[in-house]
Motif scaffolding. Structure first.
Motif, mmCIF file in Angstrom:
data_model
loop_
_atom_site.group_PDB
_atom_site.id
_atom_site.type_symbol
_atom_site.label_atom_id
_atom_site.label_comp_id
_atom_site.label_asym_id
_atom_site.label_seq_id
_atom_site.Cartn_x
_atom_site.Cartn_y
_atom_site.Cartn_z
ATOM 1 N N GLU A 80 14.681 6.349 -11.386
ATOM 2 C CA GLU A 80 14.247 5.704 -12.614
ATOM 3 C C GLU A 80 15.290 5.818 -13.725
ATOM 4 O O GLU A 80 15.350 4.967 -14.613
ATOM 5 N N SER A 93 17.283 2.755 -13.501
ATOM 6 C CA SER A 93 16.543 1.580 -13.972
ATOM 7 C C SER A 93 16.427 1.558 -15.489
ATOM 8 O O SER A 93 16.742 0.566 -16.141
ATOM 9 N N ARG A 139 9.216 0.417 -21.150
ATOM 10 C CA ARG A 139 9.037 -0.235 -19.853
ATOM 11 C C ARG A 139 7.727 -1.019 -19.846
ATOM 12 O O ARG A 139 6.788 -0.678 -20.574
ATOM 13 N N SER A 192 11.150 -1.494 -10.119
ATOM 14 C CA SER A 192 12.176 -0.532 -10.485
ATOM 15 C C SER A 192 13.064 -0.176 -9.299
ATOM 16 O O SER A 192 14.285 -0.030 -9.442
#
Length: 468
Positions: A228, A231, A419, A429
């Motif tokens: 993450e 991302s 997000r 993601s």
């Protein structure tokens, strides 16, 4: 009786017991009394079971525990209520899995859970969390500007309702070693670096490469292994800086656009020009620790796109002490691609206190949340955790602002983005991480974007994607 498990039990006298029931207290339901009084039929105290991710910190130094202890000792309900601490020992990914299993089962469900807002849309969609709108209607601090509006948005679900009280957040920016940028001629001695566009960032990287050949000019999370972080704090920092978003207002994932291509081109420029670290360093799960824990403090990295929390490594008691970090380390806001409004961009995440839908102690748990989020008890948590605060009054506190760069990172919240509150995000993601890794490994931005479009459409369905 709810399923039993090992946990720490905090009683009114703050004694620790070994075995206790994992679940809500008796006599209090979502429609029951909020008085928190004893169960008159059994004489038993109500119980609030608390769950968070245990990262290995000893209990007495855990930020959640310290806040709750401070509040509990002052709470006028402490003679009527027991707190049961039931942390889950797991890494972040496994915590999501384990806590979801507990939330789904009334026999193991806690009454108060530390909820990562990244996971919140999934838990809302699964029906695991209580809608807090009715409780918040009478919560003065919520309605009187004591919480940043952006933080309130962070805990608002796709249905427009609120499912948690935000307790911490984070922001991201461009850390830089002041001495290196001075040596490279990017800034004058004592000057702050304030890039206005992505071209300014690339120009700084070029100067470092030319004048400081033993230094890595730029580092950002760039692979699947860093998950993450790749991302959110790399790709989305770039994409949102173009003015675009991941998803349309009507819930369609954008899979081809100029913003996507521009973001990937920036990453391609970093790696094709030799501004980034070697792929062997950046495409593994320890990349973040290497950049923040080794390369920055050792003077081997000029600029790092990272989050405010890394400064916690550098204090005397940190994992990577860096005595000079308050002098050598500075941070600049990440500029938008061409300097367009709002000029800078950051992505923010964070954690919240939520009440599970299967809790049978909702009312008394809500009372305790309100009490422990008062500034004097909240301050205990935020100073121990080292994160950014969610309360506007705490943001002005002298002790809070005394930490190096804390005030600057808090100011970044003014242009914070988040997000998507969509339960498909975690799937998308993964596709983002694959796309980024492909580009930094040599795939062209056009080809990587085309593969991303195919992967996302396959994952969420053709009807849920669009091009711009």
């Amino acid at each position: 009786m709810k399923k039993k498990q090992i946990m720490v039990l905090l009683t009114a006298s703050v004694m620790v017991f070994g075995m206790a029931a994992c679940g809500g207290g008796s006599g209090d339901s979502s429609g029951g009394s909020s008085s928190g009084g004893d169960d008159s039929s059994s004489g038993e105290k109500q119980k609030i079971t608390v769950c968070w991710r245990d990262d290995g910190t000893e209990l007495e130094k855990n930020s959640y525990y310290m806040q709750m202890m401070a509040a509990y000792e002052a709470w006028d309900k402490k003679d009527e209520v027991e707190l049961e601490f039931a942390p889950i020992t797991a890494d972040e990914g496994n915590y999501f899995t384990k806590v979801a299993l507990q939330l789904a089962d009334p026999g193991t469900c806690p009454d108060l859970v530390a909820e990562d807002t990244f996971q919140m849309p999934n838990d809302i969609a699964a029906g695991y969390l209580t809608n807090l709108d009715d409780y918040l209607a009478d919560y003065a601090d919520w309605n009187d500007g004591k919480y940043f509006e952006s933080m309130q948005n962070m805990v608002t679900g796709p249905d427009g309702s609120v499912y948690g009280v935000p307790i911490c957040t984070d922001t991201r920016g461009l850390f830089y070693n002041r001495s290196i940028l001075e040596q490279a001629g990017v800034i004058a001695e004592g000057e702050d670096w304030a890039p206005k566009t992505w071209d300014d960032v690339l120009a700084a990287c070029a100067a470092v490469k030319e004048n400081c050949p033993d230094v890595v000019p730029f580092w950002c999370n760039s692979g699947v292994a860093t998950g993450e972080a790749t991302s959110m704090q790399t790709y989305e920092m770039l994409l949102y800086g173009t003015g675009e978003r991941l998803i349309t207002d009507d819930g369609k994932w954008i899979v081809k656009s100029e913003g996507i291509k521009d973001s990937l081109q920036f990453l391609s420029d970093i790696y094709t020009n030799g501004y980034g670290p070697s792929l062997s360093l950046v495409l593994n799960g320890q990349a973040s620790n290497t950049s923040a824990g080794e390369y920055l403090p050792q003077g081997k990295l000029a600029i790092s796109l990272d989050g405010n929390w890394i400064t916690g490594k550098y204090g005397e008691n940190g994992t990577n002490p860096w005595p000079e970090y308050t002098e050598d380390l500075a941070v600049a806001a990440m500029p938008t691609s061409e300097g367009q409004d709002p000029g800078t961009i950051t992505l923010a995440g964070g954690w919240a206190y939520s009440i599970p839908e299967n809790s049978d102690a909702k009312d008394i748990t809500w009372e305790f949340i309100q009490f422990m989020m008062q500034p004097e008890y909240y301050q205990v948590y935020i100073m121990q955790a080292g994160n950014l605060c969610t309360r506007t009054d705490t943001a002005e506190d002298e002790e809070y602002l005394s930490r190096h760069l804390q005030g600057t990172f808090t100011e970044f919240l003014d242009t914070a983005e988040f997000r998507p509150q969509n339960d498909q995000y975690s799937t998308v993601s993964t596709c983002i991480q694959q796309m980024v890794e492909a580009v930094v490994s040599g795939t062209s931005p056009d080809d990587a974007m085309a593969q991303y479009a195919t992967s996302v459409a396959r994952a969420v369905g053709d009807d849920n994607v669009t091009e711009q």
